[in-house]
Design a protein around this motif. Structure first.
Motif, mmCIF file in Angstrom:
data_model
loop_
_atom_site.group_PDB
_atom_site.id
_atom_site.type_symbol
_atom_site.label_atom_id
_atom_site.label_comp_id
_atom_site.label_asym_id
_atom_site.label_seq_id
_atom_site.Cartn_x
_atom_site.Cartn_y
_atom_site.Cartn_z
ATOM 1 N N TRP A 12 0.839 -1.202 0.000
ATOM 2 C CA TRP A 12 0.000 0.000 0.000
ATOM 3 C C TRP A 12 0.870 1.246 0.000
ATOM 4 N N GLN A 15 2.250 3.286 -3.094
ATOM 5 C CA GLN A 15 1.500 4.307 -3.821
ATOM 6 C C GLN A 15 2.094 5.701 -3.617
ATOM 7 N N TYR A 107 1.600 -3.272 -9.599
ATOM 8 C CA TYR A 107 2.623 -2.229 -9.599
ATOM 9 C C TYR A 107 3.636 -2.418 -10.721
ATOM 10 N N GLN A 144 -9.502 7.532 -6.920
ATOM 11 C CA GLN A 144 -8.095 7.773 -7.225
ATOM 12 C C GLN A 144 -7.703 9.156 -6.728
ATOM 13 N N LYS A 149 -3.562 7.616 -8.950
ATOM 14 C CA LYS A 149 -3.150 6.499 -8.092
ATOM 15 C C LYS A 149 -4.329 6.025 -7.248
ATOM 16 N N TRP A 151 -6.509 5.247 -4.345
ATOM 17 C CA TRP A 151 -6.542 5.822 -2.999
ATOM 18 C C TRP A 151 -7.531 5.067 -2.113
#
Length: 255
Positions: A12, A15, A107, A144, A149, A151
């Protein structure tokens, strides 16, 4: 895929979200909508705030269907991983490993493709009668940040119509854009197409060398080094050298 001992929370954190890029008024609107939906839906809905690395919402159906404590559900942000406490211990460990593996895959993709997937899990959880039943839980991006990204991640958990006896967590990945399904075992990190020189420069960046130091070491100009740096960031789909190093480690490009 390279095996690591990376935790879900560490994934996490990759990010690298910033408070300046997050609009919590959007979450207030979403939360109001979810409260209304919980009154007509039997799904157990939850939301993870990736910026805070914590669960931030769970619907009241977790209390009614699965026997969770109502006060802890209402104050979920203060309860850590309470939402996972009724998952079968064996399944909980499998889920954590799967989530890390799938995060590594996500990722490895260019930024613009990372939010196109939904992960669908089937596992055992304790219900209000203190019996383990199978549920299906589907996770995907809800909101996002300003840079695209992920969220907020939403999950919808339902009692599975197939109450088969199994000690294995089932998982399927759905590409929301083209409707294709994948098994985690078939997912592989796509080729980055980095040149030998770009990989060499990435390894030197990992060692902490600046562009001028890299140029001197490789006997090339700083301008050439910077072009290689821009190209490798673009090919890896990351925004900075720190993200490039993290991704290089996950993909096995870097030790």
């Amino acid at each position: 895929m390279k095996t690591t001992h990376t935790t879900r929370e560490e994934m996490w954190a990759k990010q690298c979200l910033s408070a300046n890029d997050i609009d919590y008024t959007a979450w207030e609107r979403d939360k109001s909508m979810l409260h209304r939906l919980s009154k007509i839906s039997h799904s157990c809905t939850f939301v993870v705030d990736v910026y805070k690395c914590s669960y931030t919402y769970a619907s009241s159906n977790f209390v009614d269907l699965l026997g969770y404590d109502s006060h802890k559900i209402e104050t979920l942000e203060k309860q850590g991983d309470y939402l996972e406490s009724r998952i079968h211990p064996d399944d909980r460990a499998q889920l954590a490993a799967l989530q890390v593996t799938l995060s590594q895959f996500i990722y490895s993709l260019p930024l613009e493709q990372r939010n196109e997937y939904s992960n669908i899990y089937s596992f055992r959880i304790l219900n209000a009668r203190q019996q383990y039943i199978r549920v299906t839980s589907r996770h995907q991006v809800l909101e996002q940040d300003r840079n695209g990204k992920a969220w907020l991640v939403i999950g919808n958990m339902d009692i599975s119509p197939d109450q088969k006896h199994s000690e294995t967590v089932d998982c399927t990945v759905l590409n929301l854009k083209n409707g294709e399904f994948f098994s985690p075992s078939s997912l592989s990190i796509p080729s980055t197409n980095l040149t030998h020189r770009e990989i060499e420069i990435l390894r030197l960046i990992q060692k902490g060398l600046l562009s001028k130091e890299i140029a001197d070491k490789l006997c090339i100009s700083i301008h050439t080094v910077n072009i290689h740096r821009q190209n490798l960031l673009r090919k890896l789909g990351v925004q900075n050298s720190i993200e490039a190093i993290h991704l290089g480690q996950e993909t096995g490009l870097l030790g």
